[in-house]
Design an enzyme around this catalytic site. Structure first.
Site, short mmCIF file in Angstrom:
data_model
loop_
_atom_site.label_atom_id
_atom_site.label_comp_id
_atom_site.label_asym_id
_atom_site.label_seq_id
_atom_site.Cartn_x
_atom_site.Cartn_y
_atom_site.Cartn_z
N LYS B 219 21.06 -10.69 0.36
CA LYS B 219 20.45 -9.39 0.61
C LYS B 219 21.54 -8.33 0.70
O LYS B 219 22.59 -8.56 1.34
CB LYS B 219 19.66 -9.43 1.92
CG LYS B 219 18.50 -10.42 1.88
CD LYS B 219 17.40 -9.94 0.94
CE LYS B 219 16.20 -10.89 0.98
NZ LYS B 219 15.08 -10.38 0.15
N ASP B 247 19.80 -8.76 -3.81
CA ASP B 247 18.47 -8.16 -3.64
C ASP B 247 18.60 -6.93 -2.75
O ASP B 247 18.93 -7.04 -1.58
CB ASP B 247 17.55 -9.20 -2.99
CG ASP B 247 16.12 -8.72 -2.84
OD1 ASP B 247 15.84 -7.54 -3.15
OD2 ASP B 247 15.27 -9.54 -2.43
N GLU B 273 18.11 -7.40 -7.80
CA GLU B 273 16.67 -7.41 -7.56
C GLU B 273 16.23 -6.16 -6.81
O GLU B 273 16.92 -5.72 -5.88
CB GLU B 273 16.35 -8.66 -6.74
CG GLU B 273 14.90 -8.88 -6.46
CD GLU B 273 14.68 -10.26 -5.83
OE1 GLU B 273 15.43 -11.21 -6.18
OE2 GLU B 273 13.77 -10.40 -4.99
N GLU B 300 8.02 -8.55 -6.81
CA GLU B 300 7.27 -8.94 -5.61
C GLU B 300 6.45 -7.79 -5.05
O GLU B 300 5.45 -8.01 -4.37
CB GLU B 300 8.20 -9.50 -4.53
CG GLU B 300 9.03 -8.45 -3.83
CD GLU B 300 10.03 -9.05 -2.84
OE1 GLU B 300 11.08 -9.50 -3.30
OE2 GLU B 300 9.76 -9.05 -1.63
N ASP B 323 4.53 -12.66 -7.90
CA ASP B 323 4.27 -13.02 -6.50
C ASP B 323 2.83 -13.52 -6.45
O ASP B 323 1.93 -12.91 -7.01
CB ASP B 323 4.46 -11.79 -5.60
CG ASP B 323 4.16 -12.09 -4.14
OD1 ASP B 323 5.12 -12.21 -3.37
OD2 ASP B 323 2.98 -12.20 -3.78
N HIS B 350 8.97 -14.66 -7.05
CA HIS B 350 9.27 -14.37 -5.65
C HIS B 350 8.57 -15.41 -4.80
O HIS B 350 7.42 -15.78 -5.06
CB HIS B 350 8.73 -12.98 -5.29
CG HIS B 350 8.80 -12.68 -3.83
ND1 HIS B 350 7.67 -12.53 -3.05
CD2 HIS B 350 9.86 -12.52 -3.00
CE1 HIS B 350 8.04 -12.27 -1.80
NE2 HIS B 350 9.35 -12.25 -1.73
#
Lengths: 441, 441
Positions: B219, B247, B273, B300, B323, B350
């Site tokens: 992240k 992400d 992402e 997602e 997703d 996702h």
């Protein structure tokens, strides 16, 4: 004692418009114009009003979404909140758990919009001004501070926004006076609902012309042969100088839209509204290229400023149709007005439903006085339903909206209307036949 | 007596994941992974299960949205419904009153997805097959019949979709066998939550490598200096051949994304992402052009097939992240898989949250067996939370998802978990400290 927001009162209010097919279109055959209506009260004893506009079933979901916003607002200091409504907007829209339910789209975003609008209604009431005037009196920097530029900076920076507002400042007083004297142009959709017979459409178009309207809109998209016939009929009625726009309410795919508009074009169209999915930026662009000089219009179902940014920056639409209740309220709509000004696209708001005319007129009037500086190529949609339920209903005369004079955003419903149309307890919904149906099911 | 859908049981289930910062990212600092969980029961006595995945507050709004779908389903003949799930999808998504609340996005669309997925769970249970196998056994025409091509036909026609499926048909048996023996590749996000210390990330990356993972995701998006340091640290740990993706969870504007990825690039990134708003098709395209050969991934939070169509057709993304619970269920996800196949973009779902791994594995496995025909450049996200609450949890070994063998979609929660985590009645939420907090507020 500090003045704080106390509680929300949220009411499910539904009007049985489907009984007459008022509001019928190719996507929405039988709407019951409705609202998840919120009163945001303060410990000082006053309140602001806002709502999510809906078309019947599912209004209770919007009610639940507004209730989910309540804990973010109750207890806040009112004056501090009103002094920084840009921060208030971010507080609601960026709340991470609720944001997941969009993000920034659909019921949750609309519910935040209802609350933001209610707090603006309160701000205008406390200022003793109609909302359009409160907004028009803000300085360029104060307006810029209302906007969240997240996701916008590739198309519009705060500096550019301020420059647009500063450039419009010199003529503000003259335009305010002009607006108070002459109002703002309207077009009418009341004549052209899909469920109406040709005879009813003809009669209503005649009445609209007599009332001073020069621009009418027809619903299309169910059967192209019907659409062609009806457009030709209306062209005869309005004459060569009348403007006819059509609204397909998202019923077509891209190629289908291009083909169908070619069939309607001989009747002389001004704009084609919602030719396809409101999410389809590239599709709108392809249609716009193919049907020029007929304009593409959209916006009532555009979820947020990010989709508008793309539609405007890529020249996919030639008319931007803001809606008072789809995005997250006044702040986000001002962001969209600024984007439209940046890209030179006129804004012609979506209205109708219940109360949409009442609120959105303030945004167009602000735009005229403080930003775009013109009403050229601009009209606010007008539909003549349900205004009688509002404390400060729109006044449309000679095809023009007269500037509201009462303090607030005009969103407040009459308490007697709320009592009568409240769902399912109100007397309208407790008629014998309906009670019977409920008992049988 | 005909076999009909009877009632929905809808439950608000919340897991207090924020207590450990599991799942923390730059946009979602403290999620409590949750579900608006629906059981769709039949008069025959069986049931299907589905849910809207949420991150805590607002789950009750998703519960209300699922309840709004209930009247459209209760009373329908079960076998007739299961025999035409394309028609069932349209019945729910095109219901005009509920559609207004999206349209086709946000809470209402996710709620329809939960119900659609629950009915697929039932279909697979009645067929005695895991969902992936039920789907892979359908003929190309049966799969095409599941899809609503409205708004898609400029990018993908029914004929093209059928041709893609027919082209993949010859190898189906071999791939089914391969899948049963070797599973499907996974990548892990468990090591890289934003709220974890560097030491914890290093330890977890080491464990992931030991477990057989070759692709980890970190992240980013809160502080770019932290991001640069952490990516460099993880590059040291995974070595030159390990794959690192990052992400940003929508935290950046377009220019900001391009600048920040340039700073991270020396650590060798596979994909970036959610660099910006999931609605920004043109923004993703600009970022993709600027950062190539690093790939752009998103999905997602992509609301529906129309946004995916644009992202794919305009080459704005190089990795499509479906997703299981954001769009309107299995049918719409198959439409997106078909679009991805048409434009040659690999699908890397996702997952994580609660139950997303369980459901989405079925879609990737269907894609492998019946459509894309390859796992090259494809991984299903894996996060090691909350699987113990499912009746048929995912099995991940050696960095691969093993093919589910039990009938259904793996969405069913253990009744004991529902009882314990039910909000606010469950024992987890009735702990003394929480009760105290509630009384104080």
């Amino acid at each position: 004692m500090a003045d704080r927001f106390t509680a929300f009162t949220v009411t499910d209010v539904r009007f049985p418009t489907s009984r007459e097919l008022d509001g019928s279109d190719a996507m929405n055959a039988d709407p019951d114009y409705s609202a998840a209506y919120v009163q945001v009260a303060t410990s000082a004893g006053d309140a602001g009003y806002g709502f999510v506009f809906t078309i019947g079933r599912g209004t209770e979901v919007a009610v639940a979404a507004i209730r989910a916003v309540e804990p973010l607002v109750v207890g806040l200091d009112v004056e501090a909140t009103l002094a920084d409504l840009g921060e208030f907007w971010k507080r609601l829209v960026h709340e991470s758990h609720l944001r997941w339910l969009g993000p920034e789209k659909g019921v949750m975003h609309m519910a935040i919009g209802a609350v933001v609008n209610a707090v603006w209604d309160l701000a205008a009431k406390r200022a003793g001004q109609p909302l359009w005037q409160l907004l028009a009196d803000l300085t360029p920097q104060q307006i810029v501070d209302l906007i969240d530029f997240r996701y916008l900076s590739d198309a519009l920076t705060p500096d550019e926004a301020r420059q647009l507002l500063e450039a419009a400042a010199p003529g503000k007083e003259v335009r305010r006076k002009e607006l108070r004297e002459h109002g703002y142009p309207a077009y009418t959709t009341s004549a052209g609902w899909l469920g109406y017979s040709d005879a009813k459409v003809a009669r209503l178009v005649g009445e609209a012309l007599a009332d001073g309207f020069t621009h009418v809109k027809l619903k299309v998209g169910a059967d192209i042969d019907d659409d062609v016939r009806r457009c030709a009929m209306v062209r005869e009625l309005v004459g060569p100088d009348g403007l006819i726009s059509v609204d397909a309410n998202q019923r077509w795919d891209v190629a289908e839209a291009i083909e169908n508009v070619a069939r309607l074009a001989p009747s002389g169209l001004y704009w084609v509204e919602e030719p396809t999915s409101p999410d389809d930026v590239l599709g709108h662009g392809a249609i716009a290229q193919a049907i020029a000089p007929i304009k593409v219009a959209t916006g009532e179902n555009v979820a947020n400023r990010v989709i508008f940014k793309q539609l405007l920056a890529s020249h996919a639409i030639q008319v931007a149709q803001i809606d008072a209740c789809r995005v997250a309220g006044v702040n986000e709509n001002i962001a969209i007005l600024l984007l439209a000004a940046k890209f030179g696209v006129p804004v012609c708001p979506h209205a109708g439903g219940v109360g949409l005319c009442e609120i959105v007129q303030h945004l167009s009037m602000f735009d005229f006085v403080a930003l775009s500086g013109t009403t050229q190529g601009r009209w606010i949609e007008y539909v003549d339903h349900l205004h009688e339920h509002f404390v400060d209903p729109v006044r449309v005369q000679g095809g023009r909206y007269l500037a509201p004079r009462q303090p607030g955003s005009s969103a407040e419903l009459r308490p007697t209307s709320v009592a009568e149309y409240r769902f399912p307890e109100g007397s309208t919904w407790q008629a014998p036949s309906l009670t019977l149906l409920k008992e049988e099911s």
